[in-house]
Design a protein around this motif. Structure first.
Motif, mmCIF file in Angstrom:
data_model
loop_
_atom_site.group_PDB
_atom_site.id
_atom_site.type_symbol
_atom_site.label_atom_id
_atom_site.label_comp_id
_atom_site.label_asym_id
_atom_site.label_seq_id
_atom_site.Cartn_x
_atom_site.Cartn_y
_atom_site.Cartn_z
ATOM 1 N N ALA A 39 59.557 43.364 36.481
ATOM 2 C CA ALA A 39 58.994 43.923 35.259
ATOM 3 C C ALA A 39 59.930 43.584 34.098
ATOM 4 C CB ALA A 39 58.844 45.433 35.379
ATOM 5 N N LEU A 40 59.359 43.344 32.938
ATOM 6 C CA LEU A 40 60.156 43.119 31.743
ATOM 7 C C LEU A 40 60.336 44.474 31.059
ATOM 8 C CD1 LEU A 40 61.540 41.041 29.923
ATOM 9 C CD2 LEU A 40 59.401 40.871 28.657
ATOM 10 N N VAL A 41 61.557 44.943 30.985
ATOM 11 C CA VAL A 41 61.860 46.236 30.389
ATOM 12 C C VAL A 41 62.472 45.980 29.015
ATOM 13 C CG1 VAL A 41 63.167 48.374 30.618
ATOM 14 C CG2 VAL A 41 62.204 47.276 32.643
ATOM 15 N N THR A 42 61.895 46.605 28.012
ATOM 16 C CA THR A 42 62.249 46.324 26.625
ATOM 17 C C THR A 42 62.676 47.602 25.904
ATOM 18 O OG1 THR A 42 60.625 44.549 26.603
ATOM 19 C CG2 THR A 42 61.359 45.335 24.480
ATOM 20 N N ASN A 43 63.655 47.448 25.033
ATOM 21 C CA ASN A 43 64.106 48.531 24.159
ATOM 22 C C ASN A 43 64.104 48.017 22.721
ATOM 23 O OD1 ASN A 43 65.060 50.748 26.050
ATOM 24 N ND2 ASN A 43 66.089 48.944 26.875
ATOM 25 N N MET A 44 63.597 48.852 21.811
ATOM 26 C CA MET A 44 63.578 48.495 20.394
ATOM 27 C C MET A 44 63.900 49.737 19.576
ATOM 28 S SD MET A 44 60.249 45.997 19.972
ATOM 29 C CE MET A 44 59.050 47.260 20.324
ATOM 30 N N THR A 45 64.455 49.511 18.401
ATOM 31 C CA THR A 45 64.707 50.607 17.477
ATOM 32 C C THR A 45 64.558 50.105 16.050
ATOM 33 O OG1 THR A 45 66.195 52.425 16.945
ATOM 34 C CG2 THR A 45 67.212 50.294 17.324
ATOM 35 N N GLY A 46 64.216 51.002 15.157
ATOM 36 C CA GLY A 46 64.118 50.683 13.738
ATOM 37 C C GLY A 46 63.962 51.963 12.942
ATOM 38 N N THR A 47 64.392 51.912 11.694
ATOM 39 C CA THR A 47 64.289 53.068 10.813
ATOM 40 C C THR A 47 63.282 52.770 9.724
ATOM 41 O OG1 THR A 47 66.590 53.658 11.256
ATOM 42 C CG2 THR A 47 65.579 54.608 9.286
ATOM 43 N N THR A 48 62.233 53.584 9.658
ATOM 44 C CA THR A 48 61.219 53.423 8.614
ATOM 45 C C THR A 48 61.732 54.070 7.333
ATOM 46 O OG1 THR A 48 60.056 55.424 9.308
ATOM 47 C CG2 THR A 48 59.298 53.338 10.250
ATOM 48 N N LEU A 49 61.387 53.484 6.202
ATOM 49 C CA LEU A 49 61.881 53.963 4.915
ATOM 50 C C LEU A 49 60.812 54.672 4.089
ATOM 51 C CD1 LEU A 49 64.045 50.850 3.979
ATOM 52 C CD2 LEU A 49 64.784 52.981 5.066
ATOM 53 N N VAL A 50 59.558 54.525 4.481
ATOM 54 C CA VAL A 50 58.433 55.142 3.784
ATOM 55 C C VAL A 50 57.488 55.729 4.822
ATOM 56 C CG1 VAL A 50 58.575 53.554 1.809
ATOM 57 C CG2 VAL A 50 57.097 52.992 3.735
ATOM 58 N N PRO A 51 56.637 56.688 4.433
ATOM 59 C CA PRO A 51 55.647 57.205 5.390
ATOM 60 C C PRO A 51 54.637 56.113 5.760
ATOM 61 C CG PRO A 51 55.808 58.622 3.444
ATOM 62 C CD PRO A 51 56.575 57.380 3.149
ATOM 63 N N TYR A 52 54.247 56.106 7.022
ATOM 64 C CA TYR A 52 53.209 55.186 7.499
ATOM 65 C C TYR A 52 51.981 56.012 7.826
ATOM 66 C CZ TYR A 52 56.761 51.506 8.316
ATOM 67 O OH TYR A 52 57.740 50.567 8.195
ATOM 68 N N ASN A 53 50.869 55.669 7.192
ATOM 69 C CA ASN A 53 49.573 56.251 7.547
ATOM 70 C C ASN A 53 48.582 55.102 7.543
ATOM 71 O OD1 ASN A 53 48.936 55.970 4.745
ATOM 72 N ND2 ASN A 53 49.929 57.920 4.354
ATOM 73 N N ASN A 54 47.379 55.291 7.072
ATOM 74 C CA ASN A 54 46.431 54.174 7.103
ATOM 75 C C ASN A 54 46.737 53.098 6.071
ATOM 76 O OD1 ASN A 54 44.987 54.814 9.363
ATOM 77 N ND2 ASN A 54 43.484 56.050 8.264
ATOM 78 N N ASN A 55 47.837 53.259 5.317
ATOM 79 C CA ASN A 55 48.307 52.189 4.450
ATOM 80 C C ASN A 55 48.989 51.086 5.263
ATOM 81 O OD1 ASN A 55 50.537 53.894 5.096
ATOM 82 N ND2 ASN A 55 51.658 53.176 3.291
ATOM 83 N N VAL A 56 49.207 51.345 6.552
ATOM 84 C CA VAL A 56 49.877 50.401 7.450
ATOM 85 C C VAL A 56 48.987 50.145 8.663
ATOM 86 C CG1 VAL A 56 51.897 50.087 8.941
ATOM 87 C CG2 VAL A 56 52.165 51.127 6.687
ATOM 88 N N SER A 57 48.936 48.889 9.091
ATOM 89 C CA SER A 57 48.172 48.514 10.286
ATOM 90 C C SER A 57 49.080 47.822 11.285
ATOM 91 C CB SER A 57 47.014 47.577 9.913
ATOM 92 O OG SER A 57 46.067 48.250 9.130
ATOM 93 N N ILE A 58 48.619 47.794 12.530
ATOM 94 C CA ILE A 58 49.349 47.147 13.610
ATOM 95 C C ILE A 58 48.408 46.173 14.301
ATOM 96 C CG2 ILE A 58 48.817 49.062 15.163
ATOM 97 C CD1 ILE A 58 51.464 48.526 16.577
ATOM 98 N N ALA A 59 48.915 44.983 14.596
ATOM 99 C CA ALA A 59 48.149 43.994 15.357
ATOM 100 C C ALA A 59 48.921 43.688 16.639
ATOM 101 C CB ALA A 59 47.941 42.721 14.553
ATOM 102 N N ILE A 60 48.222 43.701 17.759
ATOM 103 C CA ILE A 60 48.782 43.315 19.052
ATOM 104 C C ILE A 60 48.045 42.043 19.455
ATOM 105 C CG2 ILE A 60 49.178 43.990 21.454
ATOM 106 C CD1 ILE A 60 48.758 46.953 20.364
ATOM 107 N N ILE A 61 48.773 40.945 19.553
ATOM 108 C CA ILE A 61 48.161 39.635 19.782
ATOM 109 C C ILE A 61 48.669 39.070 21.099
ATOM 110 C CG2 ILE A 61 47.842 37.302 18.871
ATOM 111 C CD1 ILE A 61 48.821 38.674 16.112
ATOM 112 N N LEU A 62 47.753 38.728 21.979
ATOM 113 C CA LEU A 62 48.084 38.014 23.210
ATOM 114 C C LEU A 62 47.830 36.541 22.915
ATOM 115 C CD1 LEU A 62 48.710 38.054 26.298
ATOM 116 C CD2 LEU A 62 46.251 38.109 26.624
#
Length: 158
Positions: A39-62
């Motif tokens: 299995a590929l085990v992944t860790n990520m971290t990041g600090t958001t600087l503004v609120p995210y609501n529907n002003n932000v979208s996410i795309a997951i691309i295979l």
């Protein structure tokens, strides 16, 4: 401790943050390793600087080596309404389960990728999963991450 991986192109990490936008995000990092069951085990971290609501979208691309793509796109507040994504978030992240996402440091820890409950047909080998977070209206990129699977992950280092 998980073994470090090398890809065929000599990179030390099968996950790469290709870019992030410092107007929206800071302190970004990502790493991945293979477990004994491959299995590929992944860790990520990041600090958001503004609120995210529907002003932000996410795309997951295979993206397959053949050039064929399969893409899922959601507004951030839709993510918390999609069962497979909320199940994934509860198991592997400290992301909130309600909208909006307030500015904070968010972690993704010990994620098994690709998610077993992802509603995309997952090929056996040679593909990438691209995660893009962007401003919904302008399409301005917030973060662009690629994870390589298949033959590019062939060497375990000791």
């Amino acid at each position: 401790m998980l073994p470090v991986l090398k890809s065929e192109d000599g990179g030390d990490n099968p996950i790469t943050i290709r870019s992030w936008n410092p107007k929206y995000l800071t302190n970004c990092s990502a790493s991945a390793a293979r477990t004994s069951d491959h299995a590929l085990v992944t860790n990520m971290t990041g600090t958001t600087l503004v609120p995210y609501n529907n002003n932000v979208s996410i795309a997951i691309i295979l993206q397959m080596k053949s050039g064929r793509n399969f893409k899922l796109t959601y507004k951030i507040c839709e993510v918390v309404q999609v069962k497979w994504l909320t199940d994934f978030m509860k198991k592997y992240t400290n992301l909130p389960h309600t909208c909006p996402f307030k500015p904070a440091t968010y972690n993704f820890y010990n994620m098994h990728l690709p998610p077993k409950n992802m509603p995309i047909p997952i090929p056996e080998r040679d593909f990438e999963v691209i995660l893009q977070v962007f401003v919904t209206n302008s399409k301005e990129m917030i973060i662009d991450i690629v994870t390589k699977f298949g033959k590019v992950l062939i060497k375990k280092l000791t």
